[in-house]
Motif scaffolding. Structure first.
Motif, PDB file in Angstrom:
ATOM      1  N   THR A 115     -91.497  39.618 111.411  1.00 61.83           N
ATOM      2  CA  THR A 115     -92.511  40.596 111.818  1.00 61.83           C
ATOM      3  C   THR A 115     -92.417  40.919 113.301  1.00 61.83           C
ATOM      4  OG1 THR A 115     -93.960  39.602 110.146  1.00 61.83           O
ATOM      5  CG2 THR A 115     -94.963  41.148 111.693  1.00 61.83           C
ATOM      6  N   SER A 116     -92.213  39.902 114.124  1.00 62.48           N
ATOM      7  CA  SER A 116     -92.117  40.149 115.568  1.00 62.48           C
ATOM      8  C   SER A 116     -90.896  41.003 115.891  1.00 62.48           C
ATOM      9  CB  SER A 116     -92.049  38.824 116.328  1.00 62.48           C
ATOM     10  OG  SER A 116     -90.895  38.094 115.960  1.00 62.48           O
ATOM     11  N   ALA A 117     -89.792  40.749 115.193  1.00 62.27           N
ATOM     12  CA  ALA A 117     -88.580  41.539 115.439  1.00 62.27           C
ATOM     13  C   ALA A 117     -88.787  42.999 115.057  1.00 62.27           C
ATOM     14  CB  ALA A 117     -87.406  40.940 114.664  1.00 62.27           C
ATOM     15  N   THR A 118     -89.429  43.242 113.895  1.00 66.00           N
ATOM     16  CA  THR A 118     -89.665  44.627 113.483  1.00 66.00           C
ATOM     17  C   THR A 118     -90.632  45.326 114.436  1.00 66.00           C
ATOM     18  OG1 THR A 118     -91.405  43.896 111.958  1.00 66.00           O
ATOM     19  CG2 THR A 118     -89.196  44.167 111.048  1.00 66.00           C
ATOM     20  N   SER A 119     -91.572  44.572 114.995  1.00 62.27           N
ATOM     21  CA  SER A 119     -92.513  45.181 115.953  1.00 62.27           C
ATOM     22  C   SER A 119     -91.825  45.524 117.264  1.00 62.27           C
ATOM     23  CB  SER A 119     -93.688  44.232 116.205  1.00 62.27           C
ATOM     24  OG  SER A 119     -94.496  44.111 115.054  1.00 62.27           O
ATOM     25  N   MET A 120     -90.941  44.639 117.743  1.00 67.89           N
ATOM     26  CA  MET A 120     -90.199  44.941 118.967  1.00 67.89           C
ATOM     27  C   MET A 120     -89.274  46.140 118.750  1.00 67.89           C
ATOM     28  SD  MET A 120     -89.280  41.274 120.750  1.00 67.89           S
ATOM     29  CE  MET A 120     -89.006  40.269 119.307  1.00 67.89           C
ATOM     30  N   ARG A 121     -88.636  46.174 117.572  1.00 67.13           N
ATOM     31  CA  ARG A 121     -87.792  47.329 117.254  1.00 67.13           C
ATOM     32  C   ARG A 121     -88.625  48.604 117.163  1.00 67.13           C
ATOM     33  NH1 ARG A 121     -87.003  49.346 112.346  1.00 67.13           N
ATOM     34  NH2 ARG A 121     -87.545  47.389 111.291  1.00 67.13           N
ATOM     35  N   ALA A 122     -89.841  48.477 116.619  1.00 70.01           N
ATOM     36  CA  ALA A 122     -90.714  49.643 116.471  1.00 70.01           C
ATOM     37  C   ALA A 122     -91.111  50.226 117.824  1.00 70.01           C
ATOM     38  CB  ALA A 122     -91.963  49.258 115.681  1.00 70.01           C
ATOM     39  N   ILE A 123     -91.280  49.373 118.822  1.00 63.35           N
ATOM     40  CA  ILE A 123     -91.610  49.864 120.169  1.00 63.35           C
ATOM     41  C   ILE A 123     -90.465  50.725 120.701  1.00 63.35           C
ATOM     42  CG2 ILE A 123     -92.021  49.173 122.562  1.00 63.35           C
ATOM     43  CD1 ILE A 123     -93.488  46.715 121.487  1.00 63.35           C
ATOM     44  N   MET A 124     -89.224  50.235 120.522  1.00 63.51           N
ATOM     45  CA  MET A 124     -88.067  51.003 120.974  1.00 63.51           C
ATOM     46  C   MET A 124     -87.951  52.320 120.208  1.00 63.51           C
ATOM     47  SD  MET A 124     -86.892  49.103 123.344  1.00 63.51           S
ATOM     48  CE  MET A 124     -85.342  49.933 123.651  1.00 63.51           C
TER      49      MET A 124
ATOM     50  N   SER B 199    -103.631  30.006 121.318  1.00 62.73           N
ATOM     51  CA  SER B 199    -104.489  30.302 120.173  1.00 62.73           C
ATOM     52  C   SER B 199    -105.502  31.386 120.514  1.00 62.73           C
ATOM     53  CB  SER B 199    -105.206  29.022 119.714  1.00 62.73           C
ATOM     54  OG  SER B 199    -105.971  29.265 118.570  1.00 62.73           O
ATOM     55  N   ILE B 200    -106.079  31.311 121.701  1.00 59.96           N
ATOM     56  CA  ILE B 200    -107.059  32.312 122.118  1.00 59.96           C
ATOM     57  C   ILE B 200    -106.414  33.696 122.207  1.00 59.96           C
ATOM     58  CG2 ILE B 200    -108.544  33.060 124.024  1.00 59.96           C
ATOM     59  CD1 ILE B 200    -109.031  30.074 124.621  1.00 59.96           C
ATOM     60  N   ILE B 201    -105.239  33.759 122.825  1.00 57.16           N
ATOM     61  CA  ILE B 201    -104.522  35.033 122.941  1.00 57.16           C
ATOM     62  C   ILE B 201    -104.178  35.576 121.555  1.00 57.16           C
ATOM     63  CG2 ILE B 201    -102.368  36.111 123.714  1.00 57.16           C
ATOM     64  CD1 ILE B 201    -102.426  34.228 126.116  1.00 57.16           C
ATOM     65  N   ALA B 202    -103.705  34.688 120.665  1.00 59.77           N
ATOM     66  CA  ALA B 202    -103.322  35.104 119.318  1.00 59.77           C
ATOM     67  C   ALA B 202    -104.509  35.687 118.564  1.00 59.77           C
ATOM     68  CB  ALA B 202    -102.740  33.911 118.548  1.00 59.77           C
ATOM     69  N   ALA B 203    -105.672  35.059 118.693  1.00 60.20           N
ATOM     70  CA  ALA B 203    -106.862  35.543 117.995  1.00 60.20           C
ATOM     71  C   ALA B 203    -107.258  36.938 118.482  1.00 60.20           C
ATOM     72  CB  ALA B 203    -108.017  34.568 118.196  1.00 60.20           C
ATOM     73  N   ILE B 204    -107.273  37.130 119.801  1.00 61.39           N
ATOM     74  CA  ILE B 204    -107.637  38.429 120.368  1.00 61.39           C
ATOM     75  C   ILE B 204    -106.649  39.512 119.921  1.00 61.39           C
ATOM     76  CG2 ILE B 204    -107.900  39.738 122.523  1.00 61.39           C
ATOM     77  CD1 ILE B 204    -108.826  37.116 123.832  1.00 61.39           C
ATOM     78  N   MET B 205    -105.364  39.178 119.962  1.00 64.57           N
ATOM     79  CA  MET B 205    -104.335  40.146 119.590  1.00 64.57           C
ATOM     80  C   MET B 205    -104.425  40.542 118.119  1.00 64.57           C
ATOM     81  SD  MET B 205    -102.688  40.908 122.333  1.00 64.57           S
ATOM     82  CE  MET B 205    -104.288  40.744 123.136  1.00 64.57           C
ATOM     83  N   SER B 206    -104.717  39.568 117.233  1.00 68.70           N
ATOM     84  CA  SER B 206    -104.769  39.874 115.798  1.00 68.70           C
ATOM     85  C   SER B 206    -105.876  40.878 115.487  1.00 68.70           C
ATOM     86  CB  SER B 206    -104.962  38.598 114.980  1.00 68.70           C
ATOM     87  OG  SER B 206    -106.213  37.990 115.254  1.00 68.70           O
ATOM     88  N   PHE B 207    -107.034  40.710 116.115  1.00 64.07           N
ATOM     89  CA  PHE B 207    -108.112  41.666 115.917  1.00 64.07           C
ATOM     90  C   PHE B 207    -107.750  43.026 116.513  1.00 64.07           C
ATOM     91  CE2 PHE B 207    -110.863  37.967 115.122  1.00 64.07           C
ATOM     92  CZ  PHE B 207    -111.595  38.449 114.051  1.00 64.07           C
TER      93      PHE B 207
ATOM     94  N   ILE C  75     -98.988  42.625 118.282  1.00 65.22           N
ATOM     95  CA  ILE C  75     -98.442  41.852 117.174  1.00 65.22           C
ATOM     96  C   ILE C  75     -97.491  40.785 117.692  1.00 65.22           C
ATOM     97  CG2 ILE C  75     -96.960  41.952 115.129  1.00 65.22           C
ATOM     98  CD1 ILE C  75     -98.051  44.764 114.618  1.00 65.22           C
ATOM     99  N   VAL C  76     -96.592  41.176 118.596  1.00 63.42           N
ATOM    100  CA  VAL C  76     -95.612  40.227 119.135  1.00 63.42           C
ATOM    101  C   VAL C  76     -96.320  39.093 119.867  1.00 63.42           C
ATOM    102  CG1 VAL C  76     -93.678  39.942 120.720  1.00 63.42           C
ATOM    103  CG2 VAL C  76     -93.815  41.983 119.290  1.00 63.42           C
ATOM    104  N   LEU C  77     -97.303  39.417 120.709  1.00 64.13           N
ATOM    105  CA  LEU C  77     -98.031  38.377 121.432  1.00 64.13           C
ATOM    106  C   LEU C  77     -98.770  37.439 120.484  1.00 64.13           C
ATOM    107  CD1 LEU C  77     -99.488  40.385 124.469  1.00 64.13           C
ATOM    108  CD2 LEU C  77     -97.720  38.616 124.536  1.00 64.13           C
TER     109      LEU C  77
ATOM    110  N   TYR D 214     -97.010  31.267 115.906  1.00 67.21           N
ATOM    111  CA  TYR D 214     -95.880  30.431 115.513  1.00 67.21           C
ATOM    112  C   TYR D 214     -96.083  29.003 116.005  1.00 67.21           C
ATOM    113  CZ  TYR D 214     -90.886  29.211 114.889  1.00 67.21           C
ATOM    114  OH  TYR D 214     -89.697  28.638 114.501  1.00 67.21           O
ATOM    115  N   GLN D 215     -96.495  28.872 117.259  1.00 69.04           N
ATOM    116  CA  GLN D 215     -96.686  27.539 117.831  1.00 69.04           C
ATOM    117  C   GLN D 215     -97.894  26.829 117.241  1.00 69.04           C
ATOM    118  OE1 GLN D 215     -94.710  25.686 119.848  1.00 69.04           O
ATOM    119  NE2 GLN D 215     -93.259  27.345 119.445  1.00 69.04           N
TER     120      GLN D 215
END
Length: 468
Positions: free
Chosen positions: A138-147, A192-200, A327-329, A335-336
């Motif tokens: 998913t992260s790879a497709t999102s990075m590709r999508a930005i390009m 975890s905090i960053i991941a939660a904010i980013m997902s929303f 999504i990438v963030l 992942y961690q």
């Protein structure tokens, strides 16, 4: 030691081997959790990359079956949550002692025995591994999508803006190799905090863009039968994959006991956790309905597999870029959060199995010109190899919807249906062939048949994409 005595851990370790535990003991901690902290933990764990596939899932089955499937899986998850909450404190009639189960694996091992615990551990660790693979893809497709988004903005929507996924998977893998050297999960709170904010954030962006598209068109796309351009056989396989994607989005039963162990009382932890589970699952289901429905309403038969990378949305390109960056963030941190649990279990097992091994001993830096740091050979080698393996599998099968469906079909039935029901039978002493026993057996068999259907469909999709 009595099961209800938590001051001495020696026999507790004998009853619950390291590979059947997922969290450290916290008996002496000052518990401060409330119903709202529990809701926050559950929603944070639930809303992840799976939400991006729900518009595609609804598109395969249509306006009636799609939302009903989401509601049905939400109901299944709620039933499972209630069963699991009841098992937090387990009274063993054989020896008259009570065990506080602080993790899903510990509960299965305590209530159903070592063999079931071992089988559950295999599925649980596979669940963590597949999450790493899905996050890599998913992260790879999102990075590709930005390009691609920037390319389409500059050169037009018909421009040949193609980029290779493997390059971005390699970049994600390098970041994870570095991040995986974080000693343990207690040092990942900020991730975890960053991941939660980013997902929303990216979920709301997807909903907003979908609604804006509907308003701009002035009509709602889609039909009650789903995508109309597929043949009968292909339709069956795509429906199977869609249900698998929905199952993946709802799979979070394994964290409930760990969250329940953080709650203060009174009221009892069980009462608080059931209330929190009801609120969280209801909220998540409504949120999923909004994400899936807005995407399908916007694109109909052209609904992309991943709402933010399939390029139904081209403009505003900066918002699409921002959503994919979120999504990438999120996935870097997510992942961690998942894998640190597995790292800790394996490394703890190795240290107890080989207590004299220097391979698991920290090596301090001796160079005076750089800040002091500690290098652990076991941590460096095992965690690096693990990240490389998830990256290699992602490169081999870089198919977002099919991989999500496969992962969802493998883990949903055993972790969300089978083990909770079996533990409920033991906990409540349900009599075989009683009315309750028959109903729950039918429920279990029905979910198993659905799981087999989604598994076959996802495997067919993977083989077709990989070798077709």
């Amino acid at each position: 030691m009595a099961r209800g005595d938590y001051d001495d851990n020696e026999e507790e370790e004998e009853h619950h081997p390291p590979l059947l535990q997922t969290s450290p003991h916290n008996h002496n901690l000052n518990l401060t959790g409330t119903v709202w902290t529990a809701v926050a933990h559950i929603i944070t764990a639930v809303i992840g990359s799976g939400v991006l596939s729900l518009a595609w899932s609804i598109a395969q089955v249509g306006w009636i079956v799609g939302p009903l499937s989401l509601l049905l899986f939400g109901f299944f998850t709620l039933v499972s949550a209630y069963f699991i909450c009841d098992i937090h404190l387990y009274f063993d009639p054989k020896n008259g002692n009570t065990t506080m189960n602080q993790s899903y694996l510990q509960a299965v091992h305590t209530v159903l025995g070592y063999k079931n615990g071992l089988a559950c551990a295999c599925v649980f660790y596979f669940s963590i591994f597949k999450t790493g693979v899905v996050y890599t893809i998913t992260s790879a497709t999102s990075m590709r999508a930005i390009m691609q988004s920037n390319c389409y903005h500059e050169q037009g929507h018909d421009a040949p803006c193609e980029f290779e996924d493997w390059y971005y998977m390699l970049m994600f893998g390098i970041v994870q190799i570095l991040a995986s050297q974080i000693p343990n999960i207690f040092h990942t709170k900020w991730l975890s905090i960053i991941a939660a904010i980013m997902s929303f954030t990216y979920s709301f962006i997807g909903i907003g863009l979908g609604l804006a598209q509907v308003i701009d068109k002035g009509k709602i796309e889609g039909s009650i039968y789903g995508i109309s351009t597929t043949g009968p056989t292909q339709k069956v396989w795509l429906v199977a994959q869609a249900i698998g994607d929905i199952a993946f989005a709802f799979n979070f039963s394994v964290i409930l006991l760990e969250v329940q162990s953080t709650l203060k009382s009174p009221p009892s932890q069980k009462v608080t956790m059931k209330k929190a589970s009801t609120i969280a699952i209801l909220t998540s289901t409504i949120f999923y309905l909004c994400c899936g429905a807005s995407g399908y309403a916007a694109f109909g038969d052209l609904t992309p597999g991943n709402l933010l990378t399939g390029f139904g949305f081209y403009e505003p390109y900066w918002l699409v870029d921002f959503g994919n960056a979120c999504i990438v963030l999120h996935l870097v941190g997510g992942y961690q959060v998942y894998t640190q649990t597995l790292f800790a279990i394996v490394e703890r097992w190795y240290a107890e199995k080989f207590p004299e091994s220097v391979f698991a001993t920290d090596i301090r830096s001796v160079v005076s010109l750089i800040p002091e740091f500690r290098l652990n050979p076991l941590r460096l080698c095992f965690r690096t190899a693990y990240v490389v393996l998830t990256m290699a599998v992602g490169m081999l099968f870089p198919y977002f919807n099919e991989v999500l469906a496969f992962a969802g079909s493998i883990i949903f039935w055993p972790l969300t249906i089978y083990f909770p029901v079996e533990m409920y039978f033991v906990q409540k002493k349900v009599v075989p062939w009683s009315g309750k026993w028959i109903i729950l057996r039918i429920y279990t068999i029905f979910c198993l048949l659905v799981t087999i259907f989604t598994l076959v469909g996802s495997i067919e999709g993977l083989i077709t994409k990989r070798f077709g």
